[in-house]
Design an enzyme around this catalytic site. Sequence first.
Site, PDB file in Angstrom:
ATOM      1  N   SER A 255       0.846  -1.185   0.000  1.00 30.33           N
ATOM      2  CA  SER A 255       0.000   0.000   0.000  1.00 30.33           C
ATOM      3  C   SER A 255       0.881   1.234   0.000  1.00 30.33           C
ATOM      4  O   SER A 255       2.021   1.204   0.462  1.00 30.33           O
ATOM      5  CB  SER A 255      -0.893   0.015   1.235  1.00 30.33           C
ATOM      6  OG  SER A 255      -0.121   0.405   2.344  1.00 30.33           O
ATOM      7  N   LYS A 256       0.290   2.311  -0.523  1.00 32.83           N
ATOM      8  CA  LYS A 256       1.111   3.500  -0.709  1.00 32.83           C
ATOM      9  C   LYS A 256       1.527   4.126   0.608  1.00 32.83           C
ATOM     10  O   LYS A 256       2.401   4.966   0.657  1.00 32.83           O
ATOM     11  CB  LYS A 256       0.418   4.496  -1.630  1.00 32.83           C
ATOM     12  CG  LYS A 256      -0.911   4.994  -1.148  1.00 32.83           C
ATOM     13  CD  LYS A 256      -1.521   5.878  -2.215  1.00 32.83           C
ATOM     14  CE  LYS A 256      -2.946   6.244  -1.818  1.00 32.83           C
ATOM     15  NZ  LYS A 256      -3.842   6.411  -2.913  1.00 32.83           N
ATOM     16  N   ARG A 257       0.892   3.724   1.700  1.00 34.05           N
ATOM     17  CA  ARG A 257       1.320   4.253   2.989  1.00 34.05           C
ATOM     18  C   ARG A 257       2.714   3.734   3.356  1.00 34.05           C
ATOM     19  O   ARG A 257       3.478   4.400   4.013  1.00 34.05           O
ATOM     20  CB  ARG A 257       0.321   3.896   4.089  1.00 34.05           C
ATOM     21  CG  ARG A 257      -0.799   4.918   4.206  1.00 34.05           C
ATOM     22  CD  ARG A 257      -1.756   4.568   5.325  1.00 34.05           C
ATOM     23  NE  ARG A 257      -2.369   3.267   5.124  1.00 34.05           N
ATOM     24  CZ  ARG A 257      -3.360   3.049   4.277  1.00 34.05           C
ATOM     25  NH1 ARG A 257      -3.854   4.055   3.576  1.00 34.05           N
ATOM     26  NH2 ARG A 257      -3.876   1.851   4.129  1.00 34.05           N
TER      27      ARG A 257
END
Length: 485
Positions: A255-257
Amino acid sequence: MTASGVRVRIAPSPTGEPHVGTAYIALFNYLFAKKNGGEFILRIEDTDATRSTPEFEQKVLDALKWCGLEWKEGPDIGGPYGPYRQSDRKDIYTPYGQELLDKGHAFRCFCTPERLEKMREEQRAASKAPKYDGLCLKYSAEEVSAKMASGEASVIRMKIPTEGSCDFTDGVYGDVSIPWDSVDMQVLIKGDGMPTYHMANVIDDHLMRITHVARGEEWLASVPKHILLYRYFGWEQPVFMHLSLMRNADKSKLSKRKNPTSISYYSALGYIPEALMNFLGLFFVQIAEGEELLTMEELSAKFDPENLSKAGAIFDIQKLDWLNGRWIREKLSEQEFQSRVLTWAMENDRLKAGLRLSQSRISKLGELPELAGFLLKSDLGLDPSAFAKIKSPPEEILEILNTVQPDLEKILEWNVETIEAELRAIADRMGKKLKVIVAPLFVAVSGSSRSLPLFDSMAILGRSVVRQRLKLASQAVASLVGPKN
Ligand code: GLU
């Protein structure tokens, strides 16, 4: 149609920046087609009109092209089974909804959103999985006609068997059995006449003669609905292959987090597409140590869909860096390297845009690297001390950085005007002056408090690079803020 008859597709939804996971699935399909002398096609699945945008669609096409994954048919080039964008196919789906109603495989549902919400709440309270309870199955044909005639809003839902299970063989997972009891009476046609993903996906795969459906494992649970639709229509179903998702090193979903996930981030930083494809392709081949450096041709020769692991594909950036370095050093000729660098610097017009902004701010050309170099850098090497000149205390800087990050995600079209408007809105919401908000962003994005105008710089860098820089800046500033007591 090719001799093998094999036809595969990538079917992205243009609802966000093109994700490396899309490239991973697209590459699998591309190699599958190549290996089998088949065709690889591209279909845009934009049935979710609220989240799909033409800008994201263009980005998907550009990103997949950058990867070198050329398609034989698609929305940009047409083909014998077009149109290849679902929003352009609305009229194609309508009769199929009617067909299922006529055959008794589907029914009209008049439940209001309020009723459905109440139903789900009760199910949640009783620890049951949320599922349509079948209330509208009770209406007779006359009752349905009367409701329709009076203009009551409705959707079309599919009927699901009440007993037994859906058994099928997945090309990756092997034998799968999912009880019908756990399958929802899926909405097929929404109130506005648009199909849902499930309906459009099955109809299109059939009409586009898709023989093998290879996609992410998150769709495995949807297969019973899809198989049932193939049966209801009397169509032959394709072979399903559900690939394990790419994961972070800690096994969590990519995930981009945690990691940058946009293809545009990797192209902006100067990863070369061959290296990214090489990296992703290694998940689909069995090789001995020392054989890692592979071209697309070599990947397709070694490609073996029978031999995939379910363990998951770990997105190991260090390995990607290593492969990228090897590609640059060992695979590109001197000339090719130079032309790559120039193309990369010009990508999205960023060098020109950077020079345009710099011209009024320098007295010698040699000042350019210092002033505008941040537009091309892969790593700013940001140090907490870089924020020392800002008047706000570290706590306030951190609050600003952490507020701005999620809010920037809400911008639909990323450009100078929308960025400025959003940052002004954030300043208003936080009750702060714009310049207070902008100061730490300046440093986060450019590494210095003296550089090019912020909104333009953010537009040039692109959302995915800005996202990563703000994240690293937050981490740097957080180290200045003492633990909360
Ligand atoms: N539109 C779906 C997605 O973006 C495609 C799933 C499929 O390949 O069936 O994931």
